[in-house]
Design a protein around this motif. Structure first.
Motif, PDB file in Angstrom:
ATOM      1  N   GLN A  75       0.837  -1.190   0.000  1.00  0.00           N
ATOM      2  CA  GLN A  75       0.000   0.000   0.000  1.00  0.00           C
ATOM      3  C   GLN A  75       0.873   1.241   0.000  1.00  0.00           C
ATOM      4  O   GLN A  75       1.797   1.355   0.810  1.00  0.00           O
ATOM      5  CB  GLN A  75      -0.921   0.007   1.220  1.00  0.00           C
ATOM      6  N   LEU A  76       0.567   2.182  -0.885  1.00  0.00           N
ATOM      7  CA  LEU A  76       1.346   3.404  -0.965  1.00  0.00           C
ATOM      8  C   LEU A  76       1.054   4.301   0.228  1.00  0.00           C
ATOM      9  O   LEU A  76      -0.098   4.631   0.503  1.00  0.00           O
ATOM     10  CB  LEU A  76       1.015   4.142  -2.259  1.00  0.00           C
ATOM     11  N   LEU A  77       2.100   4.692   0.949  1.00  0.00           N
ATOM     12  CA  LEU A  77       1.964   5.620   2.062  1.00  0.00           C
ATOM     13  C   LEU A  77       2.097   7.064   1.606  1.00  0.00           C
ATOM     14  O   LEU A  77       1.325   7.933   2.016  1.00  0.00           O
ATOM     15  CB  LEU A  77       3.038   5.357   3.121  1.00  0.00           C
ATOM     16  N   LEU A  78       3.118   7.310   0.799  1.00  0.00           N
ATOM     17  CA  LEU A  78       3.358   8.668   0.315  1.00  0.00           C
ATOM     18  C   LEU A  78       4.382   8.627  -0.812  1.00  0.00           C
ATOM     19  O   LEU A  78       5.050   7.601  -1.017  1.00  0.00           O
ATOM     20  CB  LEU A  78       3.851   9.587   1.444  1.00  0.00           C
ATOM     21  N   LYS A  79       4.493   9.749  -1.505  1.00  0.00           N
ATOM     22  CA  LYS A  79       5.458   9.823  -2.603  1.00  0.00           C
ATOM     23  C   LYS A  79       5.993  11.244  -2.715  1.00  0.00           C
ATOM     24  O   LYS A  79       5.351  12.208  -2.299  1.00  0.00           O
ATOM     25  CB  LYS A  79       4.828   9.390  -3.917  1.00  0.00           C
ATOM     26  N   TYR A  80       7.189  11.342  -3.274  1.00  0.00           N
ATOM     27  CA  TYR A  80       7.805  12.625  -3.551  1.00  0.00           C
ATOM     28  C   TYR A  80       8.196  12.671  -5.017  1.00  0.00           C
ATOM     29  O   TYR A  80       8.921  11.795  -5.509  1.00  0.00           O
ATOM     30  CB  TYR A  80       9.052  12.834  -2.686  1.00  0.00           C
ATOM     31  N   PHE A  81       7.724  13.706  -5.703  1.00  0.00           N
ATOM     32  CA  PHE A  81       8.122  13.923  -7.091  1.00  0.00           C
ATOM     33  C   PHE A  81       8.927  15.206  -7.221  1.00  0.00           C
ATOM     34  O   PHE A  81       9.953  15.236  -7.888  1.00  0.00           O
ATOM     35  CB  PHE A  81       6.890  14.009  -8.003  1.00  0.00           C
ATOM     36  N   SER A  82       8.436  16.274  -6.596  1.00  0.00           N
ATOM     37  CA  SER A  82       9.114  17.572  -6.666  1.00  0.00           C
ATOM     38  C   SER A  82       8.440  18.497  -5.664  1.00  0.00           C
ATOM     39  O   SER A  82       7.474  18.121  -5.004  1.00  0.00           O
ATOM     40  CB  SER A  82       9.019  18.164  -8.073  1.00  0.00           C
ATOM     41  N   GLY A  83       8.983  19.726  -5.533  1.00  0.00           N
ATOM     42  CA  GLY A  83       8.338  20.722  -4.682  1.00  0.00           C
ATOM     43  C   GLY A  83       8.747  20.576  -3.230  1.00  0.00           C
ATOM     44  O   GLY A  83       9.908  20.267  -2.927  1.00  0.00           O
ATOM     45  N   ASP A  84       7.784  20.787  -2.358  1.00  0.00           N
ATOM     46  CA  ASP A  84       8.032  20.751  -0.923  1.00  0.00           C
ATOM     47  C   ASP A  84       8.707  19.442  -0.535  1.00  0.00           C
ATOM     48  O   ASP A  84       8.207  18.354  -0.851  1.00  0.00           O
ATOM     49  CB  ASP A  84       6.712  20.912  -0.175  1.00  0.00           C
ATOM     50  N   THR A  85       9.821  19.556   0.159  1.00  0.00           N
ATOM     51  CA  THR A  85      10.598  18.346   0.473  1.00  0.00           C
ATOM     52  C   THR A  85      10.016  17.552   1.630  1.00  0.00           C
ATOM     53  O   THR A  85      10.451  16.437   1.888  1.00  0.00           O
ATOM     54  CB  THR A  85      12.046  18.722   0.793  1.00  0.00           C
ATOM     55  N   LEU A  86       9.067  18.132   2.337  1.00  0.00           N
ATOM     56  CA  LEU A  86       8.380  17.406   3.395  1.00  0.00           C
ATOM     57  C   LEU A  86       7.011  17.007   2.863  1.00  0.00           C
ATOM     58  O   LEU A  86       6.190  17.860   2.559  1.00  0.00           O
ATOM     59  CB  LEU A  86       8.249  18.278   4.647  1.00  0.00           C
ATOM     60  N   VAL A  87       6.791  15.723   2.741  1.00  0.00           N
ATOM     61  CA  VAL A  87       5.537  15.245   2.173  1.00  0.00           C
ATOM     62  C   VAL A  87       4.723  14.512   3.237  1.00  0.00           C
ATOM     63  O   VAL A  87       5.277  13.792   4.066  1.00  0.00           O
ATOM     64  CB  VAL A  87       5.770  14.332   0.954  1.00  0.00           C
ATOM     65  N   GLN A  88       3.448  14.726   3.167  1.00  0.00           N
ATOM     66  CA  GLN A  88       2.527  14.080   4.092  1.00  0.00           C
ATOM     67  C   GLN A  88       1.868  12.891   3.399  1.00  0.00           C
ATOM     68  O   GLN A  88       1.572  12.938   2.200  1.00  0.00           O
ATOM     69  CB  GLN A  88       1.451  15.065   4.545  1.00  0.00           C
ATOM     70  N   GLY A  89       1.664  11.837   4.171  1.00  0.00           N
ATOM     71  CA  GLY A  89       1.024  10.659   3.605  1.00  0.00           C
ATOM     72  C   GLY A  89      -0.180  10.232   4.417  1.00  0.00           C
ATOM     73  O   GLY A  89      -0.675  10.975   5.257  1.00  0.00           O
ATOM     74  N   ILE A  90      -0.596   9.016   4.157  1.00  0.00           N
ATOM     75  CA  ILE A  90      -1.743   8.478   4.879  1.00  0.00           C
ATOM     76  C   ILE A  90      -1.301   7.944   6.235  1.00  0.00           C
ATOM     77  O   ILE A  90      -0.099   7.771   6.496  1.00  0.00           O
ATOM     78  CB  ILE A  90      -2.445   7.367   4.068  1.00  0.00           C
ATOM     79  N   LYS A  91      -2.259   7.725   7.095  1.00  0.00           N
ATOM     80  CA  LYS A  91      -2.037   7.112   8.413  1.00  0.00           C
ATOM     81  C   LYS A  91      -1.099   7.922   9.295  1.00  0.00           C
ATOM     82  O   LYS A  91      -0.455   7.370  10.190  1.00  0.00           O
ATOM     83  CB  LYS A  91      -1.496   5.677   8.268  1.00  0.00           C
ATOM     84  N   GLY A  92      -0.985   9.216   9.041  1.00  0.00           N
ATOM     85  CA  GLY A  92      -0.171  10.081   9.894  1.00  0.00           C
ATOM     86  C   GLY A  92       1.320  10.050   9.606  1.00  0.00           C
ATOM     87  O   GLY A  92       2.121  10.592  10.380  1.00  0.00           O
ATOM     88  N   PHE A  93       1.722   9.425   8.513  1.00  0.00           N
ATOM     89  CA  PHE A  93       3.137   9.364   8.155  1.00  0.00           C
ATOM     90  C   PHE A  93       3.564  10.591   7.351  1.00  0.00           C
ATOM     91  O   PHE A  93       2.767  11.186   6.630  1.00  0.00           O
ATOM     92  CB  PHE A  93       3.423   8.108   7.332  1.00  0.00           C
ATOM     93  N   GLU A  94       4.828  10.916   7.466  1.00  0.00           N
ATOM     94  CA  GLU A  94       5.441  11.939   6.642  1.00  0.00           C
ATOM     95  C   GLU A  94       6.851  11.499   6.284  1.00  0.00           C
ATOM     96  O   GLU A  94       7.420  10.614   6.926  1.00  0.00           O
ATOM     97  CB  GLU A  94       5.474  13.299   7.352  1.00  0.00           C
ATOM     98  N   ALA A  95       7.405  12.109   5.261  1.00  0.00           N
ATOM     99  CA  ALA A  95       8.779  11.804   4.867  1.00  0.00           C
ATOM    100  C   ALA A  95       9.427  13.073   4.366  1.00  0.00           C
ATOM    101  O   ALA A  95       8.766  13.959   3.819  1.00  0.00           O
ATOM    102  CB  ALA A  95       8.814  10.721   3.799  1.00  0.00           C
ATOM    103  N   GLU A  96      10.720  13.162   4.553  1.00  0.00           N
ATOM    104  CA  GLU A  96      11.464  14.340   4.142  1.00  0.00           C
ATOM    105  C   GLU A  96      12.545  13.965   3.153  1.00  0.00           C
ATOM    106  O   GLU A  96      13.385  13.096   3.423  1.00  0.00           O
ATOM    107  CB  GLU A  96      12.079  15.054   5.338  1.00  0.00           C
ATOM    108  N   PHE A  97      12.528  14.602   2.006  1.00  0.00           N
ATOM    109  CA  PHE A  97      13.538  14.405   0.973  1.00  0.00           C
ATOM    110  C   PHE A  97      14.706  15.340   1.264  1.00  0.00           C
ATOM    111  O   PHE A  97      14.522  16.562   1.357  1.00  0.00           O
ATOM    112  CB  PHE A  97      12.941  14.701  -0.394  1.00  0.00           C
ATOM    113  N   LYS A  98      15.885  14.765   1.386  1.00  0.00           N
ATOM    114  CA  LYS A  98      17.102  15.562   1.601  1.00  0.00           C
ATOM    115  C   LYS A  98      18.099  15.185   0.519  1.00  0.00           C
ATOM    116  O   LYS A  98      18.779  14.150   0.610  1.00  0.00           O
ATOM    117  CB  LYS A  98      17.686  15.305   2.988  1.00  0.00           C
ATOM    118  N   ARG A  99      18.199  16.053  -0.461  1.00  0.00           N
ATOM    119  CA  ARG A  99      19.075  15.774  -1.599  1.00  0.00           C
ATOM    120  C   ARG A  99      20.530  15.667  -1.154  1.00  0.00           C
ATOM    121  O   ARG A  99      21.268  14.801  -1.618  1.00  0.00           O
ATOM    122  CB  ARG A  99      18.939  16.862  -2.655  1.00  0.00           C
TER     123      ARG A  99
END
Lengths: 111, 114
Positions: free
Chosen positions: A45-69
């Motif tokens: 099941q997909l929780l969240l995804k990052y393609f571009s833009g804001d590096t902090l992304v919110q997902g389902i079930k209260g999860f978040e992820a941060e992209f750090k290049r």
């Protein structure tokens, strides 16, 4: 070649505690990054995804992820874990429409 | 939410036998995929399928494997002569034309080759 590394195979946290699952990627261009969860007997099941833009992304079930290049990382976080979050978590990067998965991290939640 | 359906959920077969794993993708999706996960290993890409032909395949997807969309709703993976090392969980996935970066996965078929 593109790759994804999840350094932690197993993690155990207490219910209500915070969670961070690590993911590092190797990809030449700007990556498309995903976190999937697999509960026992269930599909991915997909929780969240990052393609571009804001590096902090919110997902389902209260999860978040941060992209750090600068760190080639895309760590998954949750401020307060619930017993139902016990599952296996996969980080993935997409390359020409196909997903390249990490090894997965199994999360156990202690009462 | 729409679902990708896979049947059977478990399949046990003898080495050398042919197996067909079945998938019903989400109805308006146009990209179809098979992935597999050997116990304790990563989920691995096998093949992608679009417009009635294979668009990409991995080195795992050798001549023993084939895929087919026999009608408007099913997407199948056939293994012609199964080997012990084919034992794995096989996941079907689909995505829409406009968002082919979001894959919807089925719950998988656990294949055991004895």
């Amino acid at each position: 070649a593109q790759s994804v590394t999840q350094p932690d195979i197993h993690i155990t946290v207490s219910e209500g505690a915070s969670l961070e699952l690590r993911c590092n990627y190797s990809y030449g261009a700007t990556p498309y990054l995903f976190w999937y969860v697999q509960s026992p007997g269930q599909g991915l099941q997909l929780l969240l995804k990052y393609f571009s833009g804001d590096t902090l992304v919110q997902g389902i079930k209260g999860f978040e992820a941060e992209f750090k290049r600068s760190q080639s990382s895309f760590n998954l976080r949750k401020p307060s874990v619930h017993w139902s979050d016990a599952a296996e978590y996969f980080c993935a990067v997409v390359n020409t429409g196909k997903l390249i998965f990490g090894q997965g991290t199994t999360l156990q939640v202690k009462p | 939410e729409p679902e990708v359906t896979q049947t059977p959920s478990h399949q046990v077969t003898q080495m050398g036998q042919e197996v067909i794993l079945r998938c019903v993708p989400i109805s308006n999706h146009l990209y179809f995929y098979w992935y597999r996960q050997i116990l304790g290993q990563k989920v691995e890409f096998l093949v992608s399928f679009y417009n009635n032909e294979i668009s990409e395949k991995s080195e795992i997807f050798d001549d023993q494997f084939s895929v087919e969309r026999p009608d408007g709703s099913n997407f199948t993976l056939k293994i012609r002569s199964t080997k012990l090392e084919d034992s794995a969980m096989y996941f079907c996935a689909s995505s829409s034309l406009t968002n082919n970066e979001k894959l919807f996965f089925g719950s998988g078929t656990q294949l055991s080759v004895l």
